[in-house]
Design an enzyme around this catalytic site. Structure first.
Site, PDB file in Angstrom:
ATOM      1  N   ARG A  19     -91.583  18.168  83.401  1.00  0.00           N
ATOM      2  CA  ARG A  19     -91.308  19.069  84.284  1.00  0.00           C
ATOM      3  C   ARG A  19     -90.506  18.372  85.251  1.00  0.00           C
ATOM      4  O   ARG A  19     -90.309  17.254  85.360  1.00  0.00           O
ATOM      5  CB  ARG A  19     -92.591  19.325  84.845  1.00  0.00           C
ATOM      6  CG  ARG A  19     -93.041  20.523  84.580  1.00  0.00           C
ATOM      7  CD  ARG A  19     -93.921  20.874  83.738  1.00  0.00           C
ATOM      8  NE  ARG A  19     -94.563  20.653  82.708  1.00  0.00           N
ATOM      9  CZ  ARG A  19     -95.132  21.344  81.996  1.00  0.00           C
ATOM     10  NH1 ARG A  19     -95.175  22.131  82.248  1.00  0.00           N
ATOM     11  NH2 ARG A  19     -95.693  21.235  81.019  1.00  0.00           N
ATOM     12  N   GLY A  20     -90.298  18.911  86.072  1.00  0.00           N
ATOM     13  CA  GLY A  20     -89.126  18.211  86.592  1.00  0.00           C
ATOM     14  C   GLY A  20     -89.566  16.954  87.317  1.00  0.00           C
ATOM     15  O   GLY A  20     -90.309  17.001  88.282  1.00  0.00           O
ATOM     16  N   THR A  21     -89.037  15.809  86.914  1.00  0.00           N
ATOM     17  CA  THR A  21     -89.460  14.528  87.463  1.00  0.00           C
ATOM     18  C   THR A  21     -88.275  13.593  87.476  1.00  0.00           C
ATOM     19  O   THR A  21     -87.428  13.659  86.595  1.00  0.00           O
ATOM     20  CB  THR A  21     -90.568  13.918  86.582  1.00  0.00           C
ATOM     21  OG1 THR A  21     -91.462  14.934  86.161  1.00  0.00           O
ATOM     22  CG2 THR A  21     -91.334  12.851  87.314  1.00  0.00           C
ATOM     23  N   THR A  22     -88.229  12.693  88.458  1.00  0.00           N
ATOM     24  CA  THR A  22     -87.203  11.667  88.434  1.00  0.00           C
ATOM     25  C   THR A  22     -87.827  10.332  88.785  1.00  0.00           C
ATOM     26  O   THR A  22     -88.906  10.272  89.376  1.00  0.00           O
ATOM     27  CB  THR A  22     -86.039  12.006  89.384  1.00  0.00           C
ATOM     28  OG1 THR A  22     -84.915  11.178  89.077  1.00  0.00           O
ATOM     29  CG2 THR A  22     -86.419  11.829  90.839  1.00  0.00           C
TER      30      THR A  22
ATOM     31  N   ARG B 226     -80.851  11.125  81.020  1.00  0.00           N
ATOM     32  CA  ARG B 226     -80.983  11.803  82.316  1.00  0.00           C
ATOM     33  C   ARG B 226     -79.935  11.303  83.304  1.00  0.00           C
ATOM     34  O   ARG B 226     -80.212  11.111  84.481  1.00  0.00           O
ATOM     35  CB  ARG B 226     -82.413  11.639  82.863  1.00  0.00           C
ATOM     36  CG  ARG B 226     -83.437  12.383  82.010  1.00  0.00           C
ATOM     37  CD  ARG B 226     -84.743  12.599  82.735  1.00  0.00           C
ATOM     38  NE  ARG B 226     -85.603  13.479  81.943  1.00  0.00           N
ATOM     39  CZ  ARG B 226     -86.523  14.288  82.430  1.00  0.00           C
ATOM     40  NH1 ARG B 226     -86.713  14.344  83.736  1.00  0.00           N
ATOM     41  NH2 ARG B 226     -87.267  15.033  81.639  1.00  0.00           N
TER      42      ARG B 226
END
Length: 520
Positions: A340-343, A513
């Protein structure tokens, strides 16, 4: 003068991240005389501007700190469930589906999905404990980027198409993230967020009390009360960062340092490595049918252990990594599985300090807090961090997470700092990069570029690049399988920096990414 490439050496430090603006903010801090912790904080703030789908002050995360000559620390500033759960009919939650092309995933958004954010508290607590520069200097690149605008890269444009049902769901969100024709921002457009820049500038000047007890807290609480959220002013005021010793595990000639329980990701990586440690992967050869079958089985048995043991409690590592608990899962590696959205940001500075930070906003709740330019998280709607369900979560508890900022200290003095976004794929992406580095002695770019696989229940997903024999072995092992046509962000973005045994700094951003590495 900054150097920018996929693989670099530097004198002040080296940073790998998911966007050029994010990495440049970290290098700005290093050039201003800051250390690795100044750099990672500056990069985290800038990521909220340049990577809004993946990072937000309305979310949370973890930071693994390795101060030179001192004990490592894991700073947990992940989200917390609210203290009181409103009645189901009073909450606002909607389901949306994102389409990855090869797979689909359902998420839940709305104010009823918001947990207490810890991002801002964590940034300030790490700053007090470990950083060197004044906060206005650290925040300056993020403030400038928010006001001047950031050009949308092809990767960010792709993310925007995935989450368009969330980021275009309200007029306020469309004003920030919408493009011409009613769709999301496209490649080459600019994203402006002056309200977020103003908030960061005010936070840098006034401190985190503004967010947790002041005007921002009141705006968050007011919106939550009006639009069906659980979050209150009391939840924000009570939030605290937690600092723990990292989980340690010996693997081959290295010591692994990662996120400990009650978060799940680091423990699951350690468990899988403990299973693999009983086999000579190097002798098998990377990507052979024997290797990929063993790797897939180790992932599957790790998932089985997670189901059997349940949510890991604090202090559970000793039990999980004991011979008695490992034995049946290790034995199962020898048998067919059929059934899910992760950085992330990694930094090492020239003085030997290192930091690995992974943050997430989930996919965002869809609402912008008035006057802040900030979208809060949707973590109560994420089944991977809230397995108890949309309306059944325990109150006032730190949610577990797959996020696992990680370091490997090699016996020869080399240090690897790494981590990834990727929801359920975080643990398997990190596992494979670590194994590539240690078992197969791959250079960092090769270890990151190598094809990956991910096992979830009886389903294996794998990237193009494996041999036909290896792909056939995976298909034979699992009742369900998905062959991806190329490398994809679905399998994470393992942004990594390394200090070699000779002291040289090196790094590589994961191209899945849009990874970038800067050194100087």
């Amino acid at each position: 003068m900054l150097a920018a490439d996929s693989r670099l050496r530097g004198r002040r430090g080296c940073i790998a991240a998911g966007h050029p603006v994010t990495a440049a903010a970290g290098m700005h801090a290093l050039e201003a005389g800051g250390n690795a912790f100044d750099a990672v904080l500056a990069a985290l703030l800038a990521a909220c501007v340049a990577e809004p789908v993946l990072a937000s002050p309305g979310g949370g995360g973890f930071l693994l700190a390795l101060p030179a000559g001192k004990d490592p620390q894991l700073h947990d500033f992940f989200v917390q469930t609210p203290q009181v759960r409103r009645a189901r009919h009073d909450t606002l939650i909607r389901e949306v589906v994102t389409d990855w092309g090869t797979a689909q995933q359902a998420f839940h958004i709305g104010l009823g999905s918001v947990a207490t954010p810890g991002f801002v508290r964590g940034v300030f607590d790490v700053h007090r404990a470990l950083a060197r520069l004044p906060m206005p200097v650290i925040a300056a690149p993020a403030v400038a980027a928010a006001r001047d605008g950031v050009e949308v890269t092809p990767f960010v444009a792709y993310l925007m198409t995935l989450v368009a049902p969330i980021y275009l769901t309200t007029a306020a969100a469309r004003g920030l993230f919408g493009g011409e024709g009613g769709g999301p921002k496209r490649t080459g457009d600019r994203m402006f967020n002056p309200d977020l820049g103003d908030m960061f500038e005010s936070l840098a000047r006034e401190g985190e009390a503004l967010f947790y007890r002041g005007d921002v807290a009141r705006a968050i609480a007011r919106q939550s009360a009006e639009l069906g959220g659980h979050l209150t002013a009391a939840d924000l005021a009570a939030y605290e960062t937690r600092v723990r010793p990292p989980l340690r595990l010996r693997y081959r000639d290295a010591t692994l340092l990662t996120n400990p329980p009650p978060s799940a990701g680091g423990l699951l990586i350690a468990f899988a490595l403990a299973l693999l440690s009983r086999h000579d992967l190097g002798a098998m050869g990377f990507g052979t049918a024997e290797h990929v079958a063993l790797l897939a089985r180790a992932q599957a048995q790790t998932g089985a252990a997670r189901l059997a043991a349940g949510r890991p409690r604090e202090g559970a590592a000793a039990e999980w990594l004991s011979d008695a608990f490992l034995a049946p899962y290790a034995a199962a590696l020898s048998a067919p599985l059929r059934s899910r959205g992760t950085t992330h940001i990694s930094v090492i500075d020239a003085a030997g300090n290192a930091a690995a930070a992974t943050v997430s906003n989930g996919e965002g709740c869809g609402e912008i807090v008035p006057g802040t330019g900030m979208m809060l998280n949707n973590m109560l709607g994420e089944d991977d961090v809230n397995p108890d369900g949309l309306h059944d979560w325990p109150t006032d508890r730190r949610l577990a997470s797959m996020m696992a900022p990680t370091a490997i200290a090699r016996d020869d003095g080399a240090l690897v700092v790494t981590g990834t976004g990727g929801s359920k794929r975080i643990r398997t992406a990190i596992l494979q990069v670590l194994s590539n580095l240690i078992d197969f002695a791959m250079p960092v770019p090769a270890a990151i570029a190598a094809p990956r696989l991910h096992v979830e229940d009886d389903h294996v997903s794998f990237e193009a690049g494996f041999s036909s024999d290896a792909a056939a072995a995976l298909v034979a092992e699992f009742a369900r399988h998905t062959a991806w046509p190329g490398r994809n962000m679905f399998f994470g973005g393992v942004h990594t920096v390394v200090r070699g045994r000779d002291g040289d700094l090196d790094g590589c951003g994961d191209p899945r990414r849009d990874g970038v590495c800067l050194s100087g």
